[in-house]
Design a protein around this motif. Structure first.
Motif, mmCIF file in Angstrom:
data_model
loop_
_atom_site.group_PDB
_atom_site.id
_atom_site.type_symbol
_atom_site.label_atom_id
_atom_site.label_comp_id
_atom_site.label_asym_id
_atom_site.label_seq_id
_atom_site.Cartn_x
_atom_site.Cartn_y
_atom_site.Cartn_z
ATOM 1 N N THR A 61 0.818 -1.153 -0.099
ATOM 2 C CA THR A 61 -0.119 0.132 0.110
ATOM 3 C C THR A 61 0.930 1.240 -0.135
ATOM 4 O O THR A 61 1.758 1.392 0.821
ATOM 5 N N VAL A 62 0.514 2.095 -0.843
ATOM 6 C CA VAL A 62 1.371 3.394 -0.736
ATOM 7 C C VAL A 62 0.410 4.592 -0.909
ATOM 8 O O VAL A 62 -0.760 4.196 -1.241
ATOM 9 N N GLY A 67 -2.640 12.033 -2.229
ATOM 10 C CA GLY A 67 -2.712 11.745 -0.864
ATOM 11 C C GLY A 67 -3.665 10.558 -0.446
ATOM 12 O O GLY A 67 -3.396 10.025 0.636
ATOM 13 N N GLN A 68 -4.378 9.818 -1.641
ATOM 14 C CA GLN A 68 -5.257 8.685 -1.207
ATOM 15 C C GLN A 68 -4.278 7.516 -1.189
ATOM 16 O O GLN A 68 -3.236 7.357 -1.890
ATOM 17 N N GLY A 364 -2.912 14.592 -11.926
ATOM 18 C CA GLY A 364 -3.951 15.568 -11.827
ATOM 19 C C GLY A 364 -5.252 14.870 -12.116
ATOM 20 O O GLY A 364 -6.513 15.439 -12.226
ATOM 21 N N LEU A 365 -5.271 13.536 -12.613
ATOM 22 C CA LEU A 365 -6.406 12.878 -12.920
ATOM 23 C C LEU A 365 -6.535 11.535 -11.924
ATOM 24 O O LEU A 365 -7.320 10.625 -12.292
ATOM 25 N N GLU A 366 -6.063 11.703 -10.807
ATOM 26 C CA GLU A 366 -6.275 10.706 -9.741
ATOM 27 C C GLU A 366 -7.805 10.825 -9.335
ATOM 28 O O GLU A 366 -8.390 11.749 -9.431
ATOM 29 N N PRO A 367 -8.427 9.623 -8.839
ATOM 30 C CA PRO A 367 -9.744 9.610 -8.378
ATOM 31 C C PRO A 367 -10.185 10.834 -7.546
ATOM 32 O O PRO A 367 -9.732 11.307 -6.363
#
Length: 607
Positions: A61-62, A67-68, A364-367
């Motif tokens: 897990t990272v 930040g998610q 910029g397109l992370e969930p």
């Protein structure tokens, strides 16, 4: 009596696997991932390092750049971090205020504007990226004083995470050639470890944007180190007809034997599916193929010249395979005799290709609730929206061991296949003696190798009056949808030199029957878009068959590959809509039919 039985079992060759060299396992990986060492990835906010990328691929897990928390459903078996060789690590050094970089006034100006943030930072970032794309970089970017140490650290990271038998960290980088703004990118993959790879700096597009010069660099690397490398091209759909040309852009003349020989030598694979669109087929080129229009990016290009329909025939894999048959007849060498893989081209450091676990093209397109409505970027003046990203794909390799050497060797012999994300298990063999009972044998793979050749290979010469038979078997990913059907795609060259193609339905789920045109009715659709769910009440967990080519002509060269189609399942946009309680526009696709593509098997008539 017991003693007699024990004694009879002491023969040295009792184990059927002792000395067996045929691949027994499929290994899953990504051959195309970017981290914060890539100029564009870092510019768009990626903070994950090479080490983070390896940890994530191994199942840890990272924290993503925004930040998610992120984790794969299952670890990958191998990973190629393929950061751009041009300005490798420069953005990190620039932001840190590296003294050597700060000796250049233009670089100092970029840093000041980037640190201000907002539109100032965006403008400086785009200028910086454009300088690399056009080869007009400041001398401090390309003189090696920064990149030499970055490359040494880069390959040493791969060695630290490489664990033969458990996880393969394969060394690689991306050569980012963009002549006229058109995509000719290749990823360079090494069979070697850091001790060899560190001896030669990676090739950059600043040095040359011509594939022939890249191949010369590859030859020089092998001559100097005794190592081995291969090149893996991608995104022909953004090349404006330059990826699989008939006319060499360098010479303005038709491809010659030297070009064909070099390309066949150095480029055994093609990345057929990824975030920026699927590259197997196009409906303009394959109007009779109902599955040809899958995650198609065909409106845009990276340069200023608008996309034209005439370019498409030189951009998609199936047409390239067909054109390769014609070059084989003309030159005696097929420049487009390639196997296939899928990969992500993610610029987040996260190798995610599953629909329900998709972290996007760049940071910029992370969930989040609005990423479907934000643009991926502007390509040739055309804005591509976030919802157009394809959650794709992964590379599957049939290898005996999980090592750099075994994986690289499998790639060189093209015993690979691509999926758009699901871990579908696919076997595909060609021969002359397969029988229907072979498809139900518990020893299917052993029969395949004994009676025929695997994906990526050449059929042996035909016996007079015979037709080739193909043994194909597919099993679903336990975490994805059931299988709808298995198809065999054939391309061939007729006596007049024209190429043809046909898609054959060879195995399918349920009690459906082919119509008079050889078409199969749809499998159905159980997707509930509202909660992004589906039911496996349709489709099959496994499909296997032996298929004989009913239209075979021993005088015509041909290729065959298997395509596996899943039942409909929710697309990543449906998961986003459900998780963020969003209502998306009507033109946003919410359902997908994931698939797998095998590498081809070729047939060549005897001279």
């Amino acid at each position: 009596m017991l003693g007699a039985l024990v004694g009879s079992a002491s023969a040295a060759d009792y184990s059927p696997y002792a000395g067996d060299t045929s691949p027994r396992q499929v290994l899953w990986g990504d051959t195309h991932l970017h981290t914060n060492l890539s100029l564009d990835a870092r510019a768009f906010g990626a903070t994950l390092s090479v080490d983070d990328a390896y940890r994530f691929a191994r199942g840890e897990t990272v924290s993503a750049s925004m930040g998610q928390k992120a984790r794969l459903s299952r670890p990958l078996d191998f990973l190629v971090v393929a950061d751009h060789s041009d300005a490798l690590g420069v953005m990190n050094a620039l932001i840190a205020g590296d003294k050597h970089l700060m000796s250049d006034a233009r670089v100092r100006g970029w840093r000041e504007r980037i640190l201000k943030g907002g539109q100032s930072a965006l403008g400086a970032t785009m200028e910086l990226i454009d300088s690399v794309a056009t080869g007009k970089v400041p001398a401090v970017f390309s003189d090696g004083k920064v990149s030499t140490q970055v490359w040494r650290d880069y390959v040493n990271s791969a060695d630290r995470y490489n664990e033969p038998g458990r996880f393969t960290a394969m060394i690689g980088y991306e050569w980012t050639s963009m002549p006229g703004g058109n995509n000719l990118h290749r990823n360079i993959l090494y069979r070697d470890g850091a001790s060899l790879a560190a001896q030669v700096q990676p090739f950059t597009a600043v040095e040359s944007d011509k594939p022939e010069d890249l191949w010369s660099w590859m030859q020089n690397y092998e001559d100097k180190t005794g190592g081995q490398v291969l090149a893996l091209a991608h995104n022909g759909n953004l090349s404006n007809g330059l990826m699989f040309p008939e006319i060499n852009p360098r010479t303005g003349s038709r491809l010659d034997k030297n070009y064909a020989t070099q390309r066949a030598r150095w480029e055994p694979l093609y990345e057929i599916t990824q975030i920026k669109g699927d590259g197997e087929a196009h409906p303009f080129l394959s109007p009779n193929d109902e599955f040809a229009d899958y995650e198609t990016w065909d409106r845009s290009n990276l340069g200023p010249v608008p996309k034209q329909s005439a370019m498409l025939q030189y951009e998609y894999a199936r047409q390239a395979l067909k054109n390769g048959l014609a070059f084989q007849r003309e030159l005696g060498v097929n420049p487009y005799k390639f196997g296939v893989v899928g990969s992500t081209d993610s610029h987040t450091g996260l190798a995610t290709a599953e629909e329900e676990n998709f972290f996007g093209k760049h940071s910029g397109l992370e969930p989040d609730a609005n990423r479907t409505r934000r643009p991926v970027g502007e390509f040739g003046g055309i804005r591509i929206m976030g919802w157009e990203m394809a959650s794709s794909g992964y590379a599957a390799v049939w290898a005996k061991d999980n090592t750099r050497e075994a994986i690289f060797d499998a790639m060189m012999r093209r015993e690979t296949y691509a999926t758009t994300g699901p871990r579908i298990t696919l076997r595909f063999f060609g021969g002359w003696q397969f029988e229907p009972a072979d498809a139900s044998s518990a020893q299917l793979a052993a029969i395949g190798y004994r009676k025929g050749v695997p994906m990526g290979a050449n059929l042996k010469p035909a016996a007079k009056g015979s037709a080739p038979t193909f043994l194909v078997a597919a099993a679903k990913d336990p975490l994805s949808g059931n299988l709808d059907r298995v198809q065999v795609v054939k391309g061939w060259l007729d006596e007049s030199g024209r190429t043809h193609e046909k898609v054959y339905e060879v195995s399918w789920s349920g009690a459906r029957k082919l119509n008079r045109k050889g078409k199969l009715p749809p499998v159905g659709n159980t997707v509930n878009v509202g909660d992004a769910s589906w039911s496996d009440s349709i489709g099959a967990a496994q499909l296997a068959t032996v298929w004989r080519d009913p239209d075979f002509d021993s005088e015509q060269s041909a290729f065959y590959y298997a395509r596996v189609i899943e039942i409909p399942t929710p697309r990543w946009t449906a998961y986003d809509a459900a998780r963020f309680a969003q209502t998306l526009e009507k033109d946003v696709p919410m359902v997908t039919q994931e698939r797998a593509y095998s590498s081809p098997i070729w047939y060549q008539p005897e001279p």
